[in-house]
Design an enzyme around this catalytic site. Structure first.
Site, mmCIF file in Angstrom:
data_model
loop_
_atom_site.group_PDB
_atom_site.id
_atom_site.type_symbol
_atom_site.label_atom_id
_atom_site.label_comp_id
_atom_site.label_asym_id
_atom_site.label_seq_id
_atom_site.Cartn_x
_atom_site.Cartn_y
_atom_site.Cartn_z
ATOM 1 N N SER A 157 36.873 50.255 -9.926
ATOM 2 C CA SER A 157 36.383 51.630 -9.891
ATOM 3 C C SER A 157 34.862 51.667 -9.876
ATOM 4 C CB SER A 157 36.904 52.398 -11.109
ATOM 5 O OG SER A 157 36.265 53.646 -11.255
ATOM 6 N N TYR A 182 38.197 53.984 -19.757
ATOM 7 C CA TYR A 182 38.784 53.740 -18.443
ATOM 8 C C TYR A 182 37.935 52.738 -17.666
ATOM 9 C CZ TYR A 182 39.841 54.469 -13.511
ATOM 10 O OH TYR A 182 40.147 54.254 -12.187
#
Length: 365
Positions: A157, A182
């Protein structure tokens, strides 16, 4: 060629299956895996599967029969396309089931897109991220290691760049200061992947996605939220008073990048220098790539584009920056282009127009 795609009912996972079929036809066998959790509507996930050609025949939930209740609620779809397209409902954390799948299908390639998504959700639900994104990824690595997968491609990500302010973000930049759990789990995935690549010679490629949007998108992300609010006359929340920049990347560009990378198997760089280490490569068969449009858009301009495509003006509530958010994302995707001869290039206006069109059709607006 047999390919496992995890997160198969998700936004990027389902689109990747569609792109694989587009590239290879039915000369490949695809196994899609997803747990169909309720982070957002399972109905949308099932609809994505139906759009790929899955049917309600030949049900499987791992190795167990499907109950009447599951069938009644349209929970699971599997097997079409001459028996070469399958869907298995199971969790990444279930090593017994994951190992069974690797043993049964003897996959050539694995595209790992399954994860607990969402930056803000990780603040209140941290354990779900460790279980899915770390333990689940370990199970995928173990499957690839023991069953000799040719290439593991996995989702990282852009959020891992965290506090980094050097732009555009390069794979060579440090990523040691994530600002959400995350992002930290995605950073962990990259470190775990390198260790398995180095120890066991497993070819691995990590892909750092930049703000992916498009038809069938996730309802917790801004494109979906903003389009829904504009079309229904509701108020949209504009964080940091609109002073944010995102490198919006259209879904077709992301999946094209994934499919092209899949057969570009890394071999390791014999000239890699541990004195000045490049974190995107290694002597092991390990690589990292950004996949982004490389054209950051200001949040206010982005909202204006949505308004124009909807033909309506949004009601706006301006709010401060939220915990876990970053001010700007901006991808340097040149390394991807050098390897694949492809660079994401869909203009925002075109991508938003297609997304609005899908949204109106799907929700009958």
């Amino acid at each position: 060629m047999k390919i496992l795609v995890t997160g198969a009912a998700g936004f990027i996972g389902s689109a990747t299956i569609g792109k694989l079929i587009e590239h290879y036809g039915h000369d490949i066998e695809i196994v899609g895996l997803d747990n169909l959790n309720e982070y957002y509507s399972p109905a949308l996930k099932v609809a994505r599967l139906l759009s790929l050609g899955f049917t309600s025949s030949d049900f499987r939930s791992g190795s167990s029969p499907i109950t009447a209740e599951e069938i009644a609620h349209n929970i699971l779809f599997t097997s079409k396309c001459n028996g070469k397209l399958h869907f298995i409902k199971t969790s990444l954390q279930d090593w017994t089931e994951i190992e069974r799948l690797f043993k049964e299908f003897n996959f050539d390639y694995v595209i790992h897109l399954g994860a607990q998504a969402g930056v803000r959700y990780s603040i209140d639900h941290p354990r779900e991220y460790i279980e899915s994104n770390v333990t689940g990824f370990l199970n995928i690595l173990e499957g690839c290691r023991h069953y000799k997968v040719k290439h593991l491609v996995y989702a990282s990500s852009s959020s891992i760049y965290g506090l980094n302010q050097k732009i555009p973000f390069s794979e060579k930049d440090p990523t040691s200061h994530p600002v959400s759990l995350y992002a930290a789990t995605k950073k962990s995935n990259e470190l775990m992947a390198h260790s398995y690549s180095y120890l066991y010679g497993l070819p691995v490629t990590g892909l750092r996605f930049f703000t992916v949007y498009g038809p069938w998108g996730r309802p917790d992300m801004s494109p979906f939220l903003f389009i829904d609010a504009v079309l229904k006359g509701n108020t949209i929340k504009v964080f940091n008073n609109g002073d944010m920049w995102r490198d919006f990347t259209y879904i077709d560009d992301v999946t094209e990048g994934i499919v092209r990378v899949l057969t570009k198997i890394p071999e390791g760089n014999p000239n890699w220098n541990g004195m000045v280490p490049n974190p995107a490569e290694s002597t092991a068969p390990f690589r990292l790539f950004n996949i982004g449009n490389s054209k950051p858009i200001n949040l206010k301009d982005y909202i204006e584009t949505i308004e124009k495509c909807c033909g309506l003006t949004a009601k706006k509530e301006y709010l401060p920056m939220q915990s876990g958010d970053v001010y700007q994302t901006y991808a340097d995707s040149s390394a991807l282009a050098n390897i694949t001869e492809f660079h994401p290039n869909t203009p925002l206006k075109e991508g938003i127009a297609k997304t609005v069109g899908w949204y109106k059709n799907y929700y009958n607006l």
